[in-house]
Structures are given as structure tokens and as C-alpha cells.
Write an enzyme that holds these catalytic residues in place. Structure first.
Site, PDB file in Angstrom:
ATOM      1  N   GLU A  21      53.238  30.428  21.844  1.00  0.00           N
ATOM      2  CA  GLU A  21      54.679  29.995  21.781  1.00  0.00           C
ATOM      3  C   GLU A  21      55.557  31.224  22.133  1.00  0.00           C
ATOM      4  OE1 GLU A  21      55.280  27.358  17.947  1.00  0.00           O
ATOM      5  OE2 GLU A  21      54.148  29.004  17.386  1.00  0.00           O
ATOM      6  N   TYR A  53      83.841  19.238  22.797  1.00  0.00           N
ATOM      7  CA  TYR A  53      82.477  19.370  22.456  1.00  0.00           C
ATOM      8  C   TYR A  53      81.722  19.572  23.762  1.00  0.00           C
ATOM      9  CZ  TYR A  53      84.821  14.438  21.742  1.00  0.00           C
ATOM     10  OH  TYR A  53      85.601  13.397  21.951  1.00  0.00           O
ATOM     11  N   GLU A  73      64.211  27.773  11.121  1.00  0.00           N
ATOM     12  CA  GLU A  73      65.243  27.996  10.290  1.00  0.00           C
ATOM     13  C   GLU A  73      66.331  29.129  10.541  1.00  0.00           C
ATOM     14  OE1 GLU A  73      61.614  26.356   8.426  1.00  0.00           O
ATOM     15  OE2 GLU A  73      61.820  27.754  10.128  1.00  0.00           O
ATOM     16  N   LYS A  98      61.526  20.438  17.014  1.00  0.00           N
ATOM     17  CA  LYS A  98      60.289  20.863  17.983  1.00  0.00           C
ATOM     18  C   LYS A  98      59.286  19.980  18.056  1.00  0.00           C
ATOM     19  CE  LYS A  98      58.025  25.289  18.256  1.00  0.00           C
ATOM     20  NZ  LYS A  98      57.672  26.659  17.743  1.00  0.00           N
TER      21      LYS A  98
END
Length: 117
Positions: A21, A53, A73, A98
């Protein structure tokens, strides 16, 4: 309370625990909800009375591109801390998805909610 919601923001980030990863940036999808008072903007019809935005999305994309967190997190907390610096933001709920990380699941999503102090 009023909200600004962005759904399905596509970003790339170096994220993950495993060696494979850490070799390349991965595609993530971000959904966010900002609790903010939009009464003035609704009356004035002036972008300076709200949160731009497009600029907000670009800031999130850049932070993701430049980050090297291991955990979703941690990335979510980092992004929320930034979003809470925007004028008038009272609360942020942010979800990061993910895809294709587990062999038997479509995706994993982490969702955090924080209030301004």
C-alpha cells in the site's frame, strides 16, 4: 442548522499499513458535511458570504496528495482539523472510503464527526 455537503470527492493519497500500500498513491472517495449558518449567503447571493466549495475541495485534494498517513482515521482527523478552521463551520462529518482493500468487501469507510471548540 444549514449544511454544505460534498459527496464522492475523488482524491489520491499514500495511505495504508502494508508495504504494497505504501508503493503508490491510492484512490479514495471523500464525503463531507459542514454544519454552517448559510442565512446571510442565502439572502445576499454573494459567494463571499459562504464557503467556496471549489476552493475547499481543492484544499482537501492537496492535503490528501501530500499526506502519508497509515490509517484512514488519521487522515480523516487531519482533514477535519483543517475544515474546522473555515469561518463559521460549527461541525464537520467526514467519511473516507477506500475501495478494494478487503478481498471479500467492496470497500471500507471510516467516518468521523467533530465540533468546533
Amino acid at each position: 442548522m444549514d449544511k454544505i455537503i460534498i459527496q464522492g470527492l475523488q482524491v489520491k493519497s499514500l495511505i495504508g499499513l502494508y508495504d504494497w500500500e505504501r508503493k503508490a498513491k491510492q484512490a479514495l472517495e471523500i464525503d463531507l458535511e459542514l454544519v454552517v449558518d448559510l442565512h446571510v449567503a442565502a439572502k445576499s447571493d454573494d459567494v463571499s458570504d459562504t464557503i467556496d466549495y471549489a476552493a475547499l475541495a481543492l484544499a482537501i485534494e492537496q492535503r490528501c496528495l501530500n499526506s502519508e498517513f497509515i490509517l484512514l482515521e488519521a487522515l480523516a482527523d487531519h482533514l477535519i482539523a483543517h475544515l474546522l478552521t473555515y469561518n463559521g463551520v460549527k461541525q464537520v462529518t467526514l467519511s473516507i472510503t477506500k475501495p478494494n482493500i478487503l478481498p471479500n468487501a467492496k470497500a471500507v469507510t471510516v467516518s468521523l464527526c467533530r465540533e468546533a471548540r
